[in-house]
Design a protein around this motif. Sequence first.
Motif: not given
Length: 163
Positions: A5-13
């Motif tokens: 989730f953190a990786a997904y959130l970072t990529i999304s940002c």
Amino acid sequence: GRHPFAAYLTISCLCFLLAFVLQNMVNAHYRKIEEEHRSKLEEVSSKLRLGDMRLVRPSPSDETFEQQKILCPPVIPSLVSTVQNRKHLIKTRGVAVEVLQLCTTDNPENRETIAENLEGNYEAFTNLIYDALDNIEHSSSTTLSEEEEASHAIGNAAEAIWI
């Protein structure tokens, strides 16, 4: 691995930030092109006016008449296109219609060329008036200079319709 989730959130940002930066670059590029276009139109207006800033010009000076013959015929299609294109800023469309009406002062040939390019549809001028009025009425951030630009556009569009 451990925190998808953190990786997904970072990529999304990062994607959002990249889109934001690209949009700002496109907007800055468009503003630059718009300013260059308007600057060229203002230069043509100045050449046609030759310092004569009267609101009502019943007939052009001999020098202006000569400038009309040289400057106007090749730019009329572009001027009409600028006025018709509602993506252009009110100020740019206003300057374009100002040049059109300066091209028509006591010049039936240029009037005919403009009418041909408009295909007899003067909606571009009325749209400019409505858009400028809407800009004044509904913009909470309209500055005095923006109101003056809109008023200038309205006056020149009305003059172009009258001519």
